[in-house]
Design an enzyme around this catalytic site. Structure first.
Site, PDB file in Angstrom:
ATOM      1  N   CYS A  10      43.028  37.600  36.340  1.00 42.91           N
ATOM      2  CA  CYS A  10      42.708  36.263  36.835  1.00 42.91           C
ATOM      3  C   CYS A  10      41.770  35.612  35.826  1.00 42.91           C
ATOM      4  CB  CYS A  10      42.129  36.301  38.255  1.00 42.91           C
ATOM      5  SG  CYS A  10      40.481  37.016  38.413  1.00 42.91           S
ATOM      6  N   ASN A  13      37.695  37.649  36.625  1.00 42.66           N
ATOM      7  CA  ASN A  13      37.723  39.067  36.965  1.00 42.66           C
ATOM      8  C   ASN A  13      36.623  39.453  37.951  1.00 42.66           C
ATOM      9  OD1 ASN A  13      37.419  42.252  35.257  1.00 42.66           O
ATOM     10  ND2 ASN A  13      38.812  41.739  36.883  1.00 42.66           N
ATOM     11  N   CYS A  15      37.060  37.910  41.477  1.00 38.95           N
ATOM     12  CA  CYS A  15      37.605  37.575  42.799  1.00 38.95           C
ATOM     13  C   CYS A  15      39.007  38.150  42.990  1.00 38.95           C
ATOM     14  CB  CYS A  15      37.633  36.062  43.016  1.00 38.95           C
ATOM     15  SG  CYS A  15      36.012  35.282  43.096  1.00 38.95           S
ATOM     16  N   ARG A  16      40.001  37.461  42.436  1.00 37.58           N
ATOM     17  CA  ARG A  16      41.394  37.822  42.701  1.00 37.58           C
ATOM     18  C   ARG A  16      41.833  39.125  42.052  1.00 37.58           C
ATOM     19  NH1 ARG A  16      43.952  32.313  40.777  1.00 37.58           N
ATOM     20  NH2 ARG A  16      42.172  32.542  39.387  1.00 37.58           N
ATOM     21  N   SER A  17      41.593  39.281  40.755  1.00 34.81           N
ATOM     22  CA  SER A  17      42.121  40.476  40.085  1.00 34.81           C
ATOM     23  C   SER A  17      41.478  41.774  40.570  1.00 34.81           C
ATOM     24  CB  SER A  17      42.074  40.333  38.558  1.00 34.81           C
ATOM     25  OG  SER A  17      40.778  40.101  38.088  1.00 34.81           O
ATOM     26  N   ASP A 125      42.665  30.665  44.058  1.00 37.61           N
ATOM     27  CA  ASP A 125      41.330  31.128  43.686  1.00 37.61           C
ATOM     28  C   ASP A 125      40.379  30.880  44.860  1.00 37.61           C
ATOM     29  OD1 ASP A 125      38.911  31.762  42.525  1.00 37.61           O
ATOM     30  OD2 ASP A 125      39.282  30.615  40.694  1.00 37.61           O
TER      31      ASP A 125
END
Length: 157
Positions: A10, A13, A15-17, A125
């Site tokens: 993401c 690095n 939140c999402r990933s 996000d």
């Protein structure tokens, strides 16, 4: 079959990933799939930092501890180290492709492209929102992780 290595990417690095990495590790373990997973960001904003506290809390609600994860930036070497580079949105996919070496054999895909009926969808996000946004992100990355595990178990490497 060789052990597949997956890198989730993401922007920062945090939140999402990291959530995608955690969801994939959990899904792979449940399925008995031996796989390696990591996560990275296309930007260097949070290198060496732990995930966002809201990501940590979201993973913890699902019984997963990600407090030891640390942010890192995507590098050209990752395209040799990993079999799959999995992006969270179109902007990050452009950044991934920009860094991708010409001779790379890594498969590059957007996570939701692996989920039937969700092709082309981005993992939103959650950074600017509250806990609800992180819950929605968890739902998306979990679906993507399950789809990737199913693909890998079928020999899609």
């Amino acid at each position: 079959m060789t052990t597949p290595a997956i890198l989730f990417v993401c922007l920062g690095n945090i939140c999402r990933s990291p959530l995608a990495e955690a969801a994939f590790r959990e899904a792979a373990a449940r399925a008995g799939l031996d796989a390696t997973a990591d996560s990275a960001g296309t930007a260097d904003y949070h290198v060496g930092k732990p995930p966002d506290p809201r990501s940590i809390a979201t993973a913890a609600r699902h019984g997963i501890d990600i407090t030891h994860y640390r942010g890192r930036q995507l590098t050209a070497a990752d395209f040799d180290r990993f079999d799959w580079i999995v992006g969270m949105d179109r902007s990050n996919m452009r950044n991934i492709e920009h860094l991708r070496p010409a001779n790379s054999t890594a498969k590059v895909t957007m996570l939701m492209d692996l989920v039937p009926g969700r092709e082309g969808a981005e993992v939103a996000d959650p950074w600017y929102g509250g806990e609800d946004n992180f819950a929605y992100t968890w739902e998306d990355v979990s679906r993507g992780a399950e789809a990737l595990v199913a693909l890998l178990r079928q020999g899609g490497h």
